[in-house]
Scaffold this motif. Structure first.
Motif, PDB file in Angstrom:
ATOM      1  N   LEU A  59      65.117  57.139  43.935  1.00  0.00           N
ATOM      2  CA  LEU A  59      64.431  56.273  42.978  1.00  0.00           C
ATOM      3  C   LEU A  59      63.011  56.747  42.691  1.00  0.00           C
ATOM      4  CD1 LEU A  59      65.550  52.737  44.211  1.00  0.00           C
ATOM      5  CD2 LEU A  59      66.517  54.099  42.366  1.00  0.00           C
ATOM      6  N   ASN A  60      62.447  57.526  43.594  1.00  0.00           N
ATOM      7  CA  ASN A  60      61.075  57.989  43.429  1.00  0.00           C
ATOM      8  C   ASN A  60      60.978  59.435  42.969  1.00  0.00           C
ATOM      9  OD1 ASN A  60      59.355  55.704  44.312  1.00  0.00           O
ATOM     10  ND2 ASN A  60      60.628  55.869  46.113  1.00  0.00           N
ATOM     11  N   ALA A  61      62.112  60.050  42.693  1.00  0.00           N
ATOM     12  CA  ALA A  61      62.093  61.434  42.226  1.00  0.00           C
ATOM     13  C   ALA A  61      61.416  61.512  40.857  1.00  0.00           C
ATOM     14  CB  ALA A  61      63.515  61.974  42.144  1.00  0.00           C
ATOM     15  N   ASP A  62      60.675  62.586  40.619  1.00  0.00           N
ATOM     16  CA  ASP A  62      60.076  62.750  39.298  1.00  0.00           C
ATOM     17  C   ASP A  62      61.144  63.206  38.310  1.00  0.00           C
ATOM     18  OD1 ASP A  62      60.436  65.545  39.579  1.00  0.00           O
ATOM     19  OD2 ASP A  62      58.415  65.818  40.351  1.00  0.00           O
TER      20      ASP A  62
ATOM     21  N   LYS B 266      69.757  59.156  32.093  1.00  0.00           N
ATOM     22  CA  LYS B 266      69.839  58.355  33.315  1.00  0.00           C
ATOM     23  C   LYS B 266      68.457  58.098  33.882  1.00  0.00           C
ATOM     24  CE  LYS B 266      74.272  57.711  33.858  1.00  0.00           C
ATOM     25  NZ  LYS B 266      74.836  56.354  33.700  1.00  0.00           N
ATOM     26  N   PHE B 267      67.567  59.084  33.764  1.00  0.00           N
ATOM     27  CA  PHE B 267      66.202  58.903  34.259  1.00  0.00           C
ATOM     28  C   PHE B 267      65.512  57.773  33.504  1.00  0.00           C
ATOM     29  CE2 PHE B 267      61.626  59.887  34.124  1.00  0.00           C
ATOM     30  CZ  PHE B 267      61.352  59.935  35.481  1.00  0.00           C
ATOM     31  N   VAL B 268      65.667  57.776  32.179  1.00  0.00           N
ATOM     32  CA  VAL B 268      65.061  56.721  31.357  1.00  0.00           C
ATOM     33  C   VAL B 268      65.651  55.367  31.719  1.00  0.00           C
ATOM     34  CG1 VAL B 268      64.866  55.835  29.002  1.00  0.00           C
ATOM     35  CG2 VAL B 268      64.466  58.257  29.453  1.00  0.00           C
ATOM     36  N   GLN B 269      66.970  55.304  31.886  1.00  0.00           N
ATOM     37  CA  GLN B 269      67.614  54.043  32.270  1.00  0.00           C
ATOM     38  C   GLN B 269      67.064  53.534  33.590  1.00  0.00           C
ATOM     39  OE1 GLN B 269      71.902  55.571  31.407  1.00  0.00           O
ATOM     40  NE2 GLN B 269      72.045  53.367  31.607  1.00  0.00           N
ATOM     41  N   LEU B 270      66.933  54.436  34.554  1.00  0.00           N
ATOM     42  CA  LEU B 270      66.458  54.037  35.877  1.00  0.00           C
ATOM     43  C   LEU B 270      65.032  53.526  35.821  1.00  0.00           C
ATOM     44  CD1 LEU B 270      66.891  53.840  38.910  1.00  0.00           C
ATOM     45  CD2 LEU B 270      66.161  56.218  39.109  1.00  0.00           C
ATOM     46  N   GLN B 271      64.168  54.204  35.065  1.00  0.00           N
ATOM     47  CA  GLN B 271      62.785  53.751  34.960  1.00  0.00           C
ATOM     48  C   GLN B 271      62.713  52.369  34.334  1.00  0.00           C
ATOM     49  OE1 GLN B 271      60.308  55.482  36.518  1.00  0.00           O
ATOM     50  NE2 GLN B 271      62.103  56.646  37.148  1.00  0.00           N
ATOM     51  N   ALA B 272      63.588  52.125  33.357  1.00  0.00           N
ATOM     52  CA  ALA B 272      63.625  50.802  32.719  1.00  0.00           C
ATOM     53  C   ALA B 272      64.067  49.740  33.712  1.00  0.00           C
ATOM     54  CB  ALA B 272      64.559  50.823  31.513  1.00  0.00           C
TER      55      ALA B 272
ATOM     56  N   THR C 240      61.690  65.901  36.560  1.00  0.00           N
ATOM     57  CA  THR C 240      62.263  67.240  36.724  1.00  0.00           C
ATOM     58  C   THR C 240      63.281  67.271  37.856  1.00  0.00           C
ATOM     59  OG1 THR C 240      60.251  68.292  35.881  1.00  0.00           O
ATOM     60  CG2 THR C 240      61.752  69.657  37.183  1.00  0.00           C
ATOM     61  N   GLU C 241      62.888  66.758  39.009  1.00  0.00           N
ATOM     62  CA  GLU C 241      63.780  66.760  40.168  1.00  0.00           C
ATOM     63  C   GLU C 241      65.017  65.913  39.907  1.00  0.00           C
ATOM     64  OE1 GLU C 241      63.613  65.893  44.998  1.00  0.00           O
ATOM     65  OE2 GLU C 241      62.027  65.144  43.683  1.00  0.00           O
ATOM     66  N   PHE C 242      64.832  64.760  39.285  1.00  0.00           N
ATOM     67  CA  PHE C 242      65.937  63.858  38.994  1.00  0.00           C
ATOM     68  C   PHE C 242      66.934  64.513  38.045  1.00  0.00           C
ATOM     69  CE2 PHE C 242      68.060  60.426  36.764  1.00  0.00           C
ATOM     70  CZ  PHE C 242      68.280  59.462  37.746  1.00  0.00           C
TER      71      PHE C 242
END
Length: 225
Positions: free
Chosen positions: A61-64, A78-84, A66-68
């Motif tokens: 959950l804390n990956a930036d 998926k990164f955008v969804q998770l941040q939301a 690039t890493e994600f």
């Protein structure tokens, strides 16, 4: 075997509906977020691979970005969804605080802080600002880096308190090492800021230090305030 071929009580979505989210493993919860797997792997198997890759749900959950995005089965969408989702969770929690009871329980303060600085890779210091009835006003991060007497300026703490018209404050910072045990520098800093706040008649209620895996320390509970 596809998840659709599993027994109903073993499928993550049905399990959540029938028994509640608290009965799901990290991999099962993540599988619901992922929705689908990859060739040769179900969503649950992919989720477990991702947890193994990142080391824990916390690290994932804390990956930036690039890493994600470099991890198999993930990507920018998926990164955008998770941040939301994480931001919705933070706002939901804060909304309950602003409308609810006084924020005096250190455990509730620690939960609030997990949304703000619990995931930071660097040491971050901030203020939980409260009104006269100790209702939540805001959390304001102030300093990042190694915290000591020189790096945390009392004048900026006082200015932030005055800007928000706060009547009480809870100091907070994280220990990226994972151990929330206060150092002597933490204790000295707490006393210096408490004395500065006393001069403007603002109560310093506590200093919460966050570690990893949900661990935290309340200096008030330890008798330092």
């Amino acid at each position: 075997m596809a998840i659709t071929d599993w027994h109903e009580n073993d499928r993550p979505r049905e399990k959540l509906l029938n028994f509640g989210p608290e009965h799901l493993s990290d991999a099962e919860l993540l599988a619901i977020f992922l929705r689908v797997g990859v060739q040769g792997k179900s969503a649950v198997e992919l989720a477990q691979d991702l947890l193994d890759h990142f080391g824990s749900l916390h690290q994932l959950l804390n990956a930036d970005e690039t890493e994600f995005c470099e991890a198999k089965g993930l990507g920018q969408a998926k990164f955008v969804q998770l941040q939301a989702v994480l931001e919705i969770s933070r706002r939901h929690f804060e909304s309950g605080l602003t409308k609810g009871d006084a924020l005096t329980d250190p455990e509730n303060v620690a939960r609030l802080l997990q949304h703000h600085i619990g995931q930071q890779a660097r040491e971050t210091f901030g203020l939980v600002l409260l009104d006269q009835q100790h209702h939540f006003i805001a959390f304001v991060p102030l300093f990042t880096g190694t915290l000591n007497q020189a790096s945390v300026h009392a004048r900026e703490v006082i200015q932030t308190v005055l800007d928000h018209q706060a009547a009480a404050v809870i100091l907070a910072h994280n220990h990226p090492s994972g151990d929330p045990t206060p150092s002597q520098a933490d204790l000295d800093l707490t006393q210096r800021l408490k004395q500065a706040l006393d001069m403007i008649d603002v109560r310093c209620l506590d200093h919460i230090i966050l570690g990893d895996h949900g661990r935290w320390t309340s200096l008030a509970q330890q008798g330092h305030l």
